[in-house]
Design a protein around this motif. Sequence first.
Motif, PDB file in Angstrom:
ATOM      1  N   LEU A  56      19.047 -15.881   4.476  1.00 44.62           N
ATOM      2  CA  LEU A  56      18.473 -15.397   5.732  1.00 44.62           C
ATOM      3  C   LEU A  56      16.973 -15.691   5.783  1.00 44.62           C
ATOM      4  CD1 LEU A  56      18.681 -13.814   8.388  1.00 44.62           C
ATOM      5  CD2 LEU A  56      18.306 -11.708   7.056  1.00 44.62           C
ATOM      6  N   GLY A  57      16.299 -15.520   4.648  1.00 44.41           N
ATOM      7  CA  GLY A  57      14.878 -15.860   4.596  1.00 44.41           C
ATOM      8  C   GLY A  57      14.643 -17.316   4.936  1.00 44.41           C
ATOM      9  N   ILE A  58      15.497 -18.201   4.421  1.00 46.82           N
ATOM     10  CA  ILE A  58      15.391 -19.625   4.744  1.00 46.82           C
ATOM     11  C   ILE A  58      15.583 -19.848   6.238  1.00 46.82           C
ATOM     12  CG2 ILE A  58      16.401 -21.906   4.383  1.00 46.82           C
ATOM     13  CD1 ILE A  58      14.913 -20.855   1.958  1.00 46.82           C
ATOM     14  N   LEU A  59      16.576 -19.182   6.826  1.00 49.27           N
ATOM     15  CA  LEU A  59      16.843 -19.335   8.258  1.00 49.27           C
ATOM     16  C   LEU A  59      15.652 -18.870   9.102  1.00 49.27           C
ATOM     17  CD1 LEU A  59      20.584 -18.207   8.573  1.00 49.27           C
ATOM     18  CD2 LEU A  59      19.652 -20.497   8.985  1.00 49.27           C
ATOM     19  N   THR A  93      13.030 -12.754  -0.160  1.00 51.08           N
ATOM     20  CA  THR A  93      13.444 -13.144   1.188  1.00 51.08           C
ATOM     21  C   THR A  93      12.222 -13.539   2.010  1.00 51.08           C
ATOM     22  OG1 THR A  93      15.391 -11.694   1.142  1.00 51.08           O
ATOM     23  CG2 THR A  93      14.582 -12.369   3.300  1.00 51.08           C
ATOM     24  N   THR A  94      11.162 -12.725   1.915  1.00 50.39           N
ATOM     25  CA  THR A  94       9.903 -13.053   2.600  1.00 50.39           C
ATOM     26  C   THR A  94       9.302 -14.339   2.040  1.00 50.39           C
ATOM     27  OG1 THR A  94       9.487 -10.685   2.927  1.00 50.39           O
ATOM     28  CG2 THR A  94       7.621 -12.180   3.217  1.00 50.39           C
ATOM     29  N   TYR A  95       9.314 -14.460   0.724  1.00 46.88           N
ATOM     30  CA  TYR A  95       8.794 -15.646   0.044  1.00 46.88           C
ATOM     31  C   TYR A  95       9.538 -16.893   0.518  1.00 46.88           C
ATOM     32  CZ  TYR A  95       7.687 -18.690  -3.984  1.00 46.88           C
ATOM     33  OH  TYR A  95       7.287 -19.726  -4.786  1.00 46.88           O
ATOM     34  N   ASN A  96      10.877 -16.821   0.563  1.00 47.19           N
ATOM     35  CA  ASN A  96      11.674 -17.956   1.017  1.00 47.19           C
ATOM     36  C   ASN A  96      11.349 -18.340   2.451  1.00 47.19           C
ATOM     37  OD1 ASN A  96      12.931 -18.012  -1.425  1.00 47.19           O
ATOM     38  ND2 ASN A  96      14.975 -17.564  -0.680  1.00 47.19           N
ATOM     39  N   ALA A  97      11.166 -17.319   3.297  1.00 42.07           N
ATOM     40  CA  ALA A  97      10.852 -17.595   4.697  1.00 42.07           C
ATOM     41  C   ALA A  97       9.537 -18.346   4.831  1.00 42.07           C
ATOM     42  CB  ALA A  97      10.802 -16.286   5.483  1.00 42.07           C
ATOM     43  N   LEU A  98       8.525 -17.919   4.077  1.00 42.68           N
ATOM     44  CA  LEU A  98       7.215 -18.573   4.154  1.00 42.68           C
ATOM     45  C   LEU A  98       7.249 -19.985   3.580  1.00 42.68           C
ATOM     46  CD1 LEU A  98       4.860 -15.584   3.201  1.00 42.68           C
ATOM     47  CD2 LEU A  98       5.271 -16.554   5.472  1.00 42.68           C
ATOM     48  N   GLY A 101      16.447 -27.523   5.821  1.00 39.84           N
ATOM     49  CA  GLY A 101      16.971 -26.168   5.954  1.00 39.84           C
ATOM     50  C   GLY A 101      18.363 -26.028   5.360  1.00 39.84           C
ATOM     51  N   LEU A 102      19.232 -26.988   5.651  1.00 44.83           N
ATOM     52  CA  LEU A 102      20.600 -26.942   5.111  1.00 44.83           C
ATOM     53  C   LEU A 102      20.598 -27.046   3.591  1.00 44.83           C
ATOM     54  CD1 LEU A 102      22.478 -29.205   7.698  1.00 44.83           C
ATOM     55  CD2 LEU A 102      22.626 -26.718   7.462  1.00 44.83           C
ATOM     56  N   PHE A 103      19.724 -27.885   3.064  1.00 44.27           N
ATOM     57  CA  PHE A 103      19.626 -28.053   1.614  1.00 44.27           C
ATOM     58  C   PHE A 103      19.195 -26.760   0.937  1.00 44.27           C
ATOM     59  CE2 PHE A 103      16.952 -29.511  -2.068  1.00 44.27           C
ATOM     60  CZ  PHE A 103      18.017 -29.882  -2.874  1.00 44.27           C
ATOM     61  N   PHE A 104      18.194 -26.081   1.482  1.00 44.45           N
ATOM     62  CA  PHE A 104      17.716 -24.827   0.908  1.00 44.45           C
ATOM     63  C   PHE A 104      18.797 -23.747   0.960  1.00 44.45           C
ATOM     64  CE2 PHE A 104      12.969 -25.787   1.907  1.00 44.45           C
ATOM     65  CZ  PHE A 104      12.927 -26.625   0.810  1.00 44.45           C
ATOM     66  N   ILE A 105      19.530 -23.664   2.060  1.00 40.93           N
ATOM     67  CA  ILE A 105      20.604 -22.666   2.181  1.00 40.93           C
ATOM     68  C   ILE A 105      21.717 -22.983   1.189  1.00 40.93           C
ATOM     69  CG2 ILE A 105      22.421 -21.803   3.714  1.00 40.93           C
ATOM     70  CD1 ILE A 105      20.404 -22.203   6.025  1.00 40.93           C
ATOM     71  N   PHE A 106      22.079 -24.250   1.068  1.00 39.05           N
ATOM     72  CA  PHE A 106      23.114 -24.671   0.121  1.00 39.05           C
ATOM     73  C   PHE A 106      22.769 -24.235  -1.302  1.00 39.05           C
ATOM     74  CE2 PHE A 106      24.302 -27.916  -3.027  1.00 39.05           C
ATOM     75  CZ  PHE A 106      25.696 -27.887  -2.921  1.00 39.05           C
ATOM     76  N   GLY A 139      13.426 -27.305  -3.947  1.00 39.91           N
ATOM     77  CA  GLY A 139      14.815 -26.916  -4.190  1.00 39.91           C
ATOM     78  C   GLY A 139      15.052 -26.485  -5.626  1.00 39.91           C
ATOM     79  N   LEU A 140      14.504 -27.233  -6.581  1.00 39.91           N
ATOM     80  CA  LEU A 140      14.641 -26.851  -7.986  1.00 39.91           C
ATOM     81  C   LEU A 140      13.917 -25.540  -8.258  1.00 39.91           C
ATOM     82  CD1 LEU A 140      14.203 -30.330  -9.714  1.00 39.91           C
ATOM     83  CD2 LEU A 140      16.291 -28.979  -9.533  1.00 39.91           C
ATOM     84  N   HIS A 141      12.808 -25.331  -7.577  1.00 40.59           N
ATOM     85  CA  HIS A 141      12.087 -24.059  -7.676  1.00 40.59           C
ATOM     86  C   HIS A 141      12.969 -22.917  -7.162  1.00 40.59           C
ATOM     87  CE1 HIS A 141       8.844 -21.144  -7.360  1.00 40.59           C
ATOM     88  NE2 HIS A 141       9.050 -21.035  -6.059  1.00 40.59           N
ATOM     89  N   PHE A 142      13.634 -23.124  -6.043  1.00 36.02           N
ATOM     90  CA  PHE A 142      14.539 -22.109  -5.497  1.00 36.02           C
ATOM     91  C   PHE A 142      15.712 -21.856  -6.434  1.00 36.02           C
ATOM     92  CE2 PHE A 142      13.262 -22.803  -0.813  1.00 36.02           C
ATOM     93  CZ  PHE A 142      12.400 -21.734  -0.865  1.00 36.02           C
TER      94      PHE A 142
END
Length: 236
Positions: A166-169, A110-115, A9-14, A138-141
């Motif tokens: 926020l989606g990641i959270l 945002t929805t995509y990231n959450a899923l 989670g921290l990595f994706f938000i970073f 992560g590279l995709h993000f």
Amino acid sequence: MTIGALLTGLFFIFIHFMTNKILPTERLMQLRWFSFSGGLAVSYVFVYVLPALHTEQQNIALDLTLFAMQSEIYFIGLIGVIMFYGSQLYVRQRAHDNELTFWTQILFYTTYNALVAYVVISAQVSVLQALFYSAAIGLHFIAVAHDMWREFAEKYNTVGRYMLALGILIGWGLGVFVEFTALVQSIIFAFISGAMILNVFKYELPEDKYAHFPTFASGVIMYTAITLSLKFFFEW
């Protein structure tokens, strides 16, 4: 909460806050970066996503006798392709309306990231597995975030990156604190896999004139070799 879930989670938000710091500023190096990350993403699709879809289809076929066609999960993936492609066409055909385009894009991603975050974090894998699979995601993000920043630099910096984080959270919270049934988990995974496959092959790979095939191939070979080795030796 597992350590793997926390680090993922921290990595994706970073990534969403630091995308433009991570990417090289020199044009040629940036293009090679996207060729390399595209190679990793393509490898991830073939060595993880597609086999996982097959496993999910087998699992629901065993659990639910109503599912008899051996293709229901793939149908859900197809719905993901249609919805993702339709949303992208909607945005591109209305590019003259920047406000509408931005909010349509940001709400979708945002929805995509959450899923995606939910699927990765709820997988209950070890720390090493979580970090390894998170590298490809992560590279995709990074590619998604960079596209948003390139089109809407000011809005991305002031609003967009916070919405994507926020989606990641949200996905992080769902993955850690909410337990869906196996069928619902399979449906979510299939839907987001369809969207991801389309995004990787249509929007994430550089155009022919900008692509650098040796870098792309090295990304494919490296990630595939490591993944298959880890599956063989550690039964991932």
